[in-house]
Design a protein around this motif. Structure first.
Motif, PDB file in Angstrom:
ATOM      1  N   PHE A  19     -39.104  -9.872  47.359  1.00 24.82           N
ATOM      2  CA  PHE A  19     -38.541 -10.221  48.524  1.00 24.82           C
ATOM      3  C   PHE A  19     -38.378 -11.717  48.676  1.00 24.82           C
ATOM      4  O   PHE A  19     -39.216 -12.275  48.588  1.00 24.82           O
ATOM      5  CB  PHE A  19     -39.468  -9.398  49.733  1.00 24.82           C
ATOM      6  N   ASP A  21     -38.664 -13.988  51.705  1.00 20.03           N
ATOM      7  CA  ASP A  21     -39.179 -13.778  52.953  1.00 20.03           C
ATOM      8  C   ASP A  21     -39.254 -15.230  53.699  1.00 20.03           C
ATOM      9  O   ASP A  21     -39.028 -16.178  53.166  1.00 20.03           O
ATOM     10  CB  ASP A  21     -40.588 -12.918  52.795  1.00 20.03           C
ATOM     11  N   TYR A  22     -39.861 -14.837  55.094  1.00 23.41           N
ATOM     12  CA  TYR A  22     -39.688 -16.298  55.783  1.00 23.41           C
ATOM     13  C   TYR A  22     -41.211 -16.570  56.169  1.00 23.41           C
ATOM     14  O   TYR A  22     -41.548 -17.501  56.693  1.00 23.41           O
ATOM     15  CB  TYR A  22     -39.380 -15.660  57.307  1.00 23.41           C
ATOM     16  N   ASN A  25     -46.270 -13.992  51.413  1.00 24.99           N
ATOM     17  CA  ASN A  25     -46.921 -12.792  51.276  1.00 24.99           C
ATOM     18  C   ASN A  25     -48.027 -12.674  50.319  1.00 24.99           C
ATOM     19  O   ASN A  25     -47.959 -13.007  49.132  1.00 24.99           O
ATOM     20  CB  ASN A  25     -45.553 -11.652  50.751  1.00 24.99           C
ATOM     21  N   TRP A  68     -45.053 -19.238  58.946  1.00 25.00           N
ATOM     22  CA  TRP A  68     -43.543 -19.034  58.897  1.00 25.00           C
ATOM     23  C   TRP A  68     -42.678 -20.267  58.823  1.00 25.00           C
ATOM     24  O   TRP A  68     -42.995 -21.529  59.374  1.00 25.00           O
ATOM     25  CB  TRP A  68     -43.475 -18.540  60.334  1.00 25.00           C
ATOM     26  N   TYR A  96     -48.086  -9.345  54.733  1.00 22.29           N
ATOM     27  CA  TYR A  96     -47.058  -8.975  54.131  1.00 22.29           C
ATOM     28  C   TYR A  96     -46.010  -8.430  54.912  1.00 22.29           C
ATOM     29  O   TYR A  96     -46.193  -7.570  55.940  1.00 22.29           O
ATOM     30  CB  TYR A  96     -47.516  -7.562  53.200  1.00 22.29           C
ATOM     31  N   HIS A  97     -45.093  -9.407  55.010  1.00 22.40           N
ATOM     32  CA  HIS A  97     -43.930  -8.985  56.125  1.00 22.40           C
ATOM     33  C   HIS A  97     -42.846  -8.185  55.723  1.00 22.40           C
ATOM     34  O   HIS A  97     -43.103  -6.824  55.794  1.00 22.40           O
ATOM     35  CB  HIS A  97     -43.316 -10.380  56.507  1.00 22.40           C
ATOM     36  N   LEU A  98     -41.879  -8.733  54.987  1.00 23.71           N
ATOM     37  CA  LEU A  98     -40.915  -7.692  54.693  1.00 23.71           C
ATOM     38  C   LEU A  98     -41.300  -6.600  53.633  1.00 23.71           C
ATOM     39  O   LEU A  98     -40.708  -5.365  53.751  1.00 23.71           O
ATOM     40  CB  LEU A  98     -39.521  -8.436  53.939  1.00 23.71           C
TER      41      LEU A  98
END
Length: 253
Positions: A19, A21-22, A25, A68, A96-98
């Motif tokens: 992923f 991501d922003y 992770n 972020w 763990y975002h996305l």
């Protein structure tokens, strides 16, 4: 379990490198090496940290962690207080975002879909695989009238929700993407869904729903993203033999 083993298991579970991501992770703040108690939650707020301290947790796993893209790099104010508390208590923090949105077993979208009774899931992001899509589309076993579906969503997320019913059209095909994904309403239209569920709403979202003829539901950013951390806690306790508990810090947003 030691921290390296936990980190390895979480990496294997979530596949974060898949992923873009922003935020990072994985392990964001390192703490003690021995893990006997884990807490999961939606956001690594001070309230969640304090609950983890009360429960004598050695690690916290969240959907919304720290660092972020675009945020200030200075460790002052709220950021300092949060990091300081974690470090002084020697608590590990994983975010763990996305990957937690997309995971089909312990993810937000798949577990909200299960709660609604959706079947035959397919990717909302049609150019991606189901495993990589941020959002899913599924089919209700029996079509529902808009008001009945509105009630189903309220019961599933456990709170009042904003529901824009744009017609008397029965609902069968449901597109959803948890959190702040109101911009994905156009993906729901492309998927020929009857309704789109996400966490938040923007002013223009309602106009799009009305003019394009798709029912819309904003069921709460926090409420829609409890499903992954809750499922993860159950999974860790059952499969990894570590005491793990989901802690909800209610948030009306």
């Amino acid at each position: 379990m030691n921290i390296k083993e936990l980190e390895s298991k979480l990496t294997a579970l979530f596949q974060p490198r898949s992923f873009k991501d922003y935020a990072p992770n994985g392990l964001q703040v390192e703490g003690k090496g021995e893990i006997k108690k884990i807490v999961t939650g939606v956001t690594a707020s001070m309230a969640l940290i304090e609950e983890a301290v009360k429960r004598e947790a050695d690690a916290i796993i969240v959907h919304h962690g720290y660092f972020w893209k675009g945020e200030s790099q200075e460790i002052v104010g709220m950021k300092y207080r949060r990091l300081s508390r974690l470090i002084k208590q020697d608590i590990n923090l994983f975010g763990y975002h996305l990957p937690m949105d997309a995971h089909l077993l312990v993810g937000n979208n798949a577990n909200l879909a299960r709660g609604l009774g959706l079947q035959s899931l397919r990717p909302l992001e049609m150019e991606k695989s189901l495993e990589e899509s941020i959002g899913v589309v599924g089919t209700l076993e029996q079509p529902l009238a808009p008001e009945a579906f509105h009630q189903l969503v309220k019961e599933t997320v456990g709170r009042d929700v904003l529901f824009e019913s744009v017609s008397e059209q029965m609902i069968s095909e449901v597109a959803l993407c948890t959190g702040g994904a109101q911009g994905y309403i156009n993906k729901a239209l492309a998927a020929k869904a009857d309704v789109f569920i996400t966490g938040e709403v923007s002013e223009q979202t309602i106009h799009i729903a009305r003019e394009e003829g798709i029912h819309f539901c904003a069921a709460g950013h926090h409420a829609t993203e409890c499903f992954g951390p809750r499922a993860l806690a159950e999974y860790i306790t059952e499969h990894w033999g570590v005491d793990c508990e989901f802690v909800d810090v209610p948030n009306p947003a």
